[in-house]
Design an enzyme around this catalytic site. Structure first.
Site, mmCIF file in Angstrom:
data_model
loop_
_atom_site.group_PDB
_atom_site.id
_atom_site.type_symbol
_atom_site.label_atom_id
_atom_site.label_comp_id
_atom_site.label_asym_id
_atom_site.label_seq_id
_atom_site.Cartn_x
_atom_site.Cartn_y
_atom_site.Cartn_z
ATOM 1 C CD GLU A 11 39.972 49.077 47.706
ATOM 2 O OE1 GLU A 11 40.620 48.187 48.517
ATOM 3 O OE2 GLU A 11 39.260 49.078 47.072
ATOM 4 C CG ASN B 237 38.916 53.807 42.932
ATOM 5 O OD1 ASN B 237 37.935 54.293 42.806
ATOM 6 N ND2 ASN B 237 39.010 52.372 42.852
ATOM 7 C CG HIS C 260 32.020 48.576 46.344
ATOM 8 N ND1 HIS C 260 31.329 47.923 45.392
ATOM 9 C CD2 HIS C 260 33.236 48.746 45.982
ATOM 10 C CE1 HIS C 260 32.456 47.639 44.484
ATOM 11 N NE2 HIS C 260 33.414 48.078 44.945
ATOM 12 C CD GLU D 98 35.887 49.571 42.855
ATOM 13 O OE1 GLU D 98 35.599 48.855 43.586
ATOM 14 O OE2 GLU D 98 37.070 50.221 42.469
ATOM 15 C CG ASP E 54 28.496 46.782 44.170
ATOM 16 O OD1 ASP E 54 28.524 47.604 45.167
ATOM 17 O OD2 ASP E 54 29.138 45.962 43.889
HETATM 18 O O1 9MR Z 1 35.443 42.235 41.981
HETATM 19 C C1 9MR Z 1 36.747 42.109 42.047
HETATM 20 C C2 9MR Z 1 36.875 40.359 42.403
HETATM 21 O O2 9MR Z 1 36.518 39.930 41.597
HETATM 22 C C3 9MR Z 1 38.302 40.216 43.125
HETATM 23 O O3 9MR Z 1 38.193 38.846 43.603
HETATM 24 C C4 9MR Z 1 38.696 40.915 44.310
HETATM 25 C C5 9MR Z 1 39.895 40.783 44.852
HETATM 26 O O4 9MR Z 1 40.036 41.416 45.822
HETATM 27 O O5 9MR Z 1 38.488 42.532 43.820
HETATM 28 C C6 9MR Z 1 37.380 42.855 43.260
HETATM 29 O O6 9MR Z 1 37.542 44.342 42.848
HETATM 30 C C7 9MR Z 1 37.572 45.306 43.925
HETATM 31 C C8 9MR Z 1 38.224 46.422 43.284
HETATM 32 O O7 9MR Z 1 39.244 45.944 42.593
HETATM 33 C C9 9MR Z 1 38.696 47.572 44.127
HETATM 34 N N1 9MR Z 1 37.584 47.921 45.193
HETATM 35 C C10 9MR Z 1 36.782 46.783 45.819
HETATM 36 C C11 9MR Z 1 36.460 45.878 44.645
HETATM 37 C C12 9MR Z 1 35.567 44.738 45.219
HETATM 38 O O8 9MR Z 1 36.132 43.894 46.263
#
Ligand code: 9MR
Length: 342
Positions: free
Chosen positions: A146, A186, A222, A250, A252
């Site tokens: 990101e 990613n 997402h 990722e 969903d």
């Molecule tokens: O799913 C993850 C969540 O449990 C954490 O709290 C969060 C912190 O920012 O990150 C989430 O995972 C992220 C992933 O690492 C990168 N892409 C976005 C995902 C959803 O926020």
């Protein structure tokens, strides 16, 4: 008699909710989920699905900077290793997520002060220690996560501020530490954001022109039931035309993106979600086989989704398994309808 025993054995080994074939056996590419070590340990239904339905594992959180590098001179791989152990002992692929991100950065990194050289040493040490620890045990890494904003500019972070060329450097360092790992960039939300997509494509071109090892693009996916299919298709097309390996990393599909408190997850919403999953899997199947790294769901049951926990959207149901870990219509579509995909 023998036939009766065989039938009985088959019946007894089928899962309680029917005779569905398993998800992971339906596709020629790996099918993964991000997972949480605590749930794997404490929740039997979760562990059962994790074990039977998926053949690739991503750590939802436990390989991120904050988790593995809590203090300047201390790494803690215990939870990441637990997930790796689960993957190994169940013959699953482990995907590494993520080496460099602006989020989930430990306090000591955020508070670090030093000159350009010191910052570079810090990040290089992090990337290489983590990549070396998992060397040969993860198939790939989301090296940088990101890095761009919707308008295509570099997202402000301690990394870009202190190490302007941190993306290229991180890929180079990761490659030195684990030369066989497939290295990904990613990101999310490229659909409807042409400038963000362009920035990613320009970055790929730039890295390739400089012979920096980048091998794959993670499209997080997402999305929601109203996401525009043509836009998603465009992003897939543009990403795969780089020739890089593509991971839907990722996945969903939100059904209540506006977090409407009166939302009811009725048959219409489930059907729309099923259609969107169908579209995503069809689109993935259209990517040339050698470029298919796999599709990873962002956790397993609706109750485990970050949209519930992190985003605090209680009426969200974005995955294939419901709150009781029972499969939903999209699951049956993927397992029963899509035979012969291999
Ligand atoms: O799913 C993850 C969540 O449990 C954490 O709290 C969060 C912190 O920012 O990150 C989430 O995972 C992220 C992933 O690492 C990168 N892409 C976005 C995902 C959803 O926020």
């Amino acid at each position: 008699m023998k036939t009766i025993f065989i039938c009985l054995f088959i019946l007894l080994t089928q899962r309680s909710f029917g005779q569905s074939p398993l998800l992971k056996d339906q596709f020629s590419f790996p099918l993964g989920a991000s997972m949480n070590p605590r749930l794997l340990q404490e929740n039997e239904a979760y562990r059962h699905l994790a074990t039977t339905e998926f053949n690739s594992v991503t750590a939802e959180n436990h390989m991120k900077m904050m988790m593995v590098h809590p203090e300047a001179n201390r790494f803690d791989f215990s939870k990441g290793d637990e997930l790796l152990q689960f993957a190994k002992s169940n013959q699953k692929r482990m995907h590494g997520h993520t080496l460099v991100w602006h989020n989930q950065v430990p306090k000591w990194m955020n508070e670090f002060s030093g000159d350009a050289q010191a910052w570079e040493a810090l990040l290089k040490n992090h990337v290489q220690e983590v990549a070396k620890h998992y060397q040969g045990q993860v198939s790939g890494w989301d090296v940088v996560n990101e890095a761009f904003l919707d308008d295509g500019s570099l997202r402000p972070s301690i990394w870009v501020k202190n190490i302007p060329d941190y993306i290229a450097k991180s890929f180079q360092w990761a490659h030195e530490a684990d030369p066989n790992a497939i290295l990904f960039y990613n990101d999310y939300g490229q659909d409807g954001k042409p400038q963000k997509m362009k920035a990613i494509l320009d970055m790929v071109q730039d890295l390739q022109a400089r012979h920096i090892p980048i091998h794959g693009l993670g499209l997080q996916m997402h999305i929601n039931i109203s996401s525009n299919n043509a836009e998603i298709q465009r992003v897939i097309q543009q990403s795969s035309s780089t020739g890089l390996i593509i991971h839907f990393s990722e996945l969903d599909i939100a059904v209540n993106p506006k977090n409407d408190s009166t939302f009811v997850y009725n048959e219409t919403a489930k059907e729309a979600q099923k259609q969107k999953f169908k579209f995503i899997f069809d689109a993935y199947a259209g990517i040339p086989k050698p470029q298919q790294y796999g599709i990873t769901f962002w956790n397993i049951g609706d109750r485990d989704s970050w949209l519930r926990g992190y985003f605090k959207r209680p009426k969200e149901y974005p995955l294939l398994f419901d709150d009781a870990y029972a499969p939903k219509p999209a699951y049956f579509y993927l397992t029963n309808t899509r035979k012969n995909e291999k």
